[in-house]
Design a protein around this motif. Structure first.
Motif: not given
Length: 145
Positions: A54-59
């Motif tokens: 989705l183009g998001g940033k996650a960890v």
């Protein structure tokens, strides 16, 4: 829809599947960085991959909520990687289906720790900073007499 959370950091417990994964993806679609916590590292990573798509940033965090000693370590990692937690989604799984009677008290204790005590400990850890940033209630709710 613009929820005004772009640039905020969200922690989604139980984020590896089902409702938790859907919440993590929805928050990421709104521009929030998302920490995806799940007892299954593989499940958490699948959600992180969906967020990246989705183009998001996650960890992803492999996190057994029954391990109360891990709370500070995981929150510190989130703060280091994404920033302080602004949004907390306390989504926990329940115990497996079983009969009410005849259960070993250790089973009840283990599930109480992972479903209740962990939520209290995590909330206690992140709420003070959330309040200072204006992302949590400023005072506790009054206790009825």
């Amino acid at each position: 829809m613009d929820l005004g959370i772009s640039g905020k950091t969200a922690l989604v417990l139980g984020g590896g599947g089902g409702l938790g994964s859907a919440i993590a993806q929805a928050l990421a679609a709104e521009g929030a960085g998302v920490a995806v916590a799940d007892i299954s590292a593989e499940a958490a990573e699948r959600t992180v991959e969906a967020v990246a798509h989705l183009g998001g940033k996650a960890v992803s965090l492999e996190w057994d909520l029954g391990d109360l000693g891990a709370v500070d370590r995981h929150i510190t990692t989130i703060e280091r990687v994404l920033g302080p937690v602004d949004i907390l989604v306390n989504n926990t799984g329940g115990p497996p289906p079983s009969l009410v009677g005849g259960q070993d008290p250790e089973i009840w204790l283990r599930h109480f720790q992972s479903m209740v005590l962990s939520v209290i400990a995590i909330t206690d850890r992140v709420a003070p900073l959330m309040r200072r940033h204006g992302w949590a209630g400023s005072s506790p709710a009054p206790v009825p007499a």
